[in-house]
Motif scaffolding. Structure first.
Motif, PDB file in Angstrom:
ATOM      1  N   ASP A  36       0.854  -1.191   0.000  1.00  0.00           N
ATOM      2  CA  ASP A  36       0.000   0.000   0.000  1.00  0.00           C
ATOM      3  C   ASP A  36       0.892   1.243   0.000  1.00  0.00           C
ATOM      4  O   ASP A  36       1.215   1.805   1.037  1.00  0.00           O
ATOM      5  CB  ASP A  36      -0.922  -0.008   1.229  1.00  0.00           C
ATOM      6  CG  ASP A  36      -1.910   1.161   1.216  1.00  0.00           C
ATOM      7  OD1 ASP A  36      -1.743   2.097   0.406  1.00  0.00           O
ATOM      8  OD2 ASP A  36      -2.846   1.137   2.035  1.00  0.00           O
ATOM      9  N   LYS A  39      -0.366   4.589   1.581  1.00  0.00           N
ATOM     10  CA  LYS A  39      -0.357   4.678   3.047  1.00  0.00           C
ATOM     11  C   LYS A  39       1.049   4.706   3.621  1.00  0.00           C
ATOM     12  O   LYS A  39       1.343   5.481   4.523  1.00  0.00           O
ATOM     13  CB  LYS A  39      -1.139   3.498   3.644  1.00  0.00           C
ATOM     14  CG  LYS A  39      -1.228   3.533   5.156  1.00  0.00           C
ATOM     15  CD  LYS A  39      -2.170   2.481   5.694  1.00  0.00           C
ATOM     16  CE  LYS A  39      -2.289   2.600   7.199  1.00  0.00           C
ATOM     17  NZ  LYS A  39      -3.174   1.570   7.764  1.00  0.00           N
ATOM     18  N   ASP A  63      -5.201  -0.468  12.357  1.00  0.00           N
ATOM     19  CA  ASP A  63      -5.533  -1.236  11.155  1.00  0.00           C
ATOM     20  C   ASP A  63      -5.308  -2.734  11.328  1.00  0.00           C
ATOM     21  O   ASP A  63      -5.523  -3.515  10.417  1.00  0.00           O
ATOM     22  CB  ASP A  63      -4.735  -0.715   9.953  1.00  0.00           C
ATOM     23  CG  ASP A  63      -3.219  -0.763  10.180  1.00  0.00           C
ATOM     24  OD1 ASP A  63      -2.767  -1.303  11.214  1.00  0.00           O
ATOM     25  OD2 ASP A  63      -2.485  -0.253   9.320  1.00  0.00           O
TER      26      ASP A  63
END
Length: 82
Positions: A36, A39, A63
């Motif tokens: 990701d 992020k 998360d």
């Protein structure tokens, strides 16, 4: 735990993982990229895998993925290239 200098260190967040060395205290050091990138960032990073370090240095983020407090380890988390 809330780690100010936390980095996404969970193996599940990474790919292109390559073992590149060991720290003085025998922690494996890896080069890797994040899946990701929005992020965690683009490019190649160097650091540890959260499942291989002392549990005192690991916290689970909101998360559900591990974060590592690098100040407790003799490994520096760093970006190698973009």
């Amino acid at each position: 735990a809330n780690f100010a200098e936390e980095a996404g260190s969970d193996r599940r967040l990474k790919y292109n993982i390559k073992l590149v060395g060991k720290s003085p205290s025998d922690i494996n050091i890896y080069n890797f990229e994040y899946k990701d990138k929005d992020k965690f960032g683009y490019g190649v990073y160097q650091g540890v895998m959260s499942d291989e370090v002392i549990k005192e240095a690991v916290a689970v983020g909101a998360d559900g993925y591990d974060r590592v407090k690098y100040s407790l380890l003799d490994v520096e988390f760093k970006k190698l290239k973009d």
